[in-house]
Design a protein around this motif. Structure first.
Motif, PDB file in Angstrom:
ATOM      1  N   PHE A 150      -0.968   5.788  -3.720  1.00  8.89           N
ATOM      2  CA  PHE A 150      -0.262   4.518  -3.858  1.00  8.89           C
ATOM      3  C   PHE A 150       1.146   4.780  -4.368  1.00  8.89           C
ATOM      4  O   PHE A 150       2.110   4.699  -3.620  1.00  8.89           O
ATOM      5  N   LEU A 168      -7.008  -0.479   2.357  1.00  2.42           N
ATOM      6  CA  LEU A 168      -6.121  -1.285   3.190  1.00  2.42           C
ATOM      7  C   LEU A 168      -6.928  -2.287   4.014  1.00  2.42           C
ATOM      8  O   LEU A 168      -6.556  -3.461   4.108  1.00  2.42           O
ATOM      9  N   THR A 198       0.844  -1.190   0.000  1.00  4.30           N
ATOM     10  CA  THR A 198       0.000   0.000   0.000  1.00  4.30           C
ATOM     11  C   THR A 198       0.885   1.249   0.000  1.00  4.30           C
ATOM     12  O   THR A 198       2.104   1.158  -0.043  1.00  4.30           O
TER      13      THR A 198
END
Length: 266
Positions: free
Chosen positions: A62, A195, A56
């Motif tokens: 990102f 996430l 992540t």
């Protein structure tokens, strides 16, 4: 945990979470990040207690690809990282999953920008979750560059060729919904929850037999370019040994006894 100033490593149960950590630059790739990434892949595979990996980014992004300012100047700082690259000139490609494939499943959790080198790294991951406002695309041609991280080879194998060529040749951005529609990502979730979504998938994987999971992943990739006949033969070669493991027997016993299995990688 290892890591660098641009790549953090932490454990979430049996999952190793690697976080691209350069939020002020939308997590643009730096040498410190690439070294940390490669070390993270190796750390995950070397530790049998790690069952899965989540990749992540920090700060709502990102990865915005290579740091073009650093590429144009001398901004790739850190002698220790330059020494690592000199010792292994292939390190950056391994970090970006171009010349390296972890044996553990890799799940991408994408928020914000995932473009250029970010989209190239994405193609090396196994499962992909993205927030609704995430942006994808291969912008290299807009800068007179070539997406040399593997996209001209991999993308057409992962999504229909017409979509691959449009992404490669226009350099335009794609929304998360559009990326999901063409098959680049598998799941779109509310912003800020990518996430959590990736960790949920990881937890499901972690509950499965690790030897079986790793054999299944290996079989999928090694048979991808084979004929069906050759692929089925290779699948048997990978799959039959799994049935002889203690974990396979434990899985059957746990099912019969209506309890969670306790796998020991044996």
């Amino acid at each position: 945990m290892s890591g660098t100033e641009h790549l953090t490593v932490q454990r979430e149960g049996a999952t190793l979470v690697l976080t691209l950590n350069r939020p002020d630059a939308r997590n643009a790739l730096s040498l410190a990040m690439l070294v940390g990434l490669y070390d993270g892949w190796l750390q995950a595979d070397a530790d049998d207690s790690v069952r899965s990996i989540v990749l992540t980014g920090a700060g709502g992004a990102f990865c915005a690809g290579m740091d073009l300012k650093a590429l144009a100047g001398d901004g790739m700082q850190g002698q220790q990282y330059r020494d690592r690259l000199k010792a292994d000139p292939d390190l950056h490609w391994k970090a970006m999953l171009r010349h390296h494939r972890p044996r553990k499943p890799v799940i991408a959790a994408v928020e914000g920008h995932c473009v250029a080198g970010g989209t190239e790294i994405l193609q090396g991951t196994d499962i992909r979750v993205a927030g609704e406002s995430a942006t994808f695309g291969l912008f290299e041609v807009r800068h007179g560059l070539f997406p040399i991280g593997g996209s001209t080879v991999r993308l057409q194998r992962q999504i229909p060729r017409t979509h691959a060529l449009e992404m490669l040749l226009t350099g335009r951005p794609y929304s998360a919904r559009e990326a999901a529609g063409i098959g680049l990502i598998g799941r779109v979730v509310p912003d800020g929850t990518a996430l959590a979504g990736a960790l949920e998938i990881a937890e499901q994987i972690n509950a499965c037999g690790p030897l079986a999971v790793e054999a299944v992943k290996a079989s999928v990739y090694e048979t991808a370019e084979m004929t069906e006949t050759d692929g089925l033969a290779a699948e048997l070669a990978r799959g039959w040994p799994v049935f002889d493991t203690a974990d396979a027997k434990e899985g059957a016993r746990a099912f019969a006894e209506k309890r969670p299995p306790v796998y020991k990688r044996a």
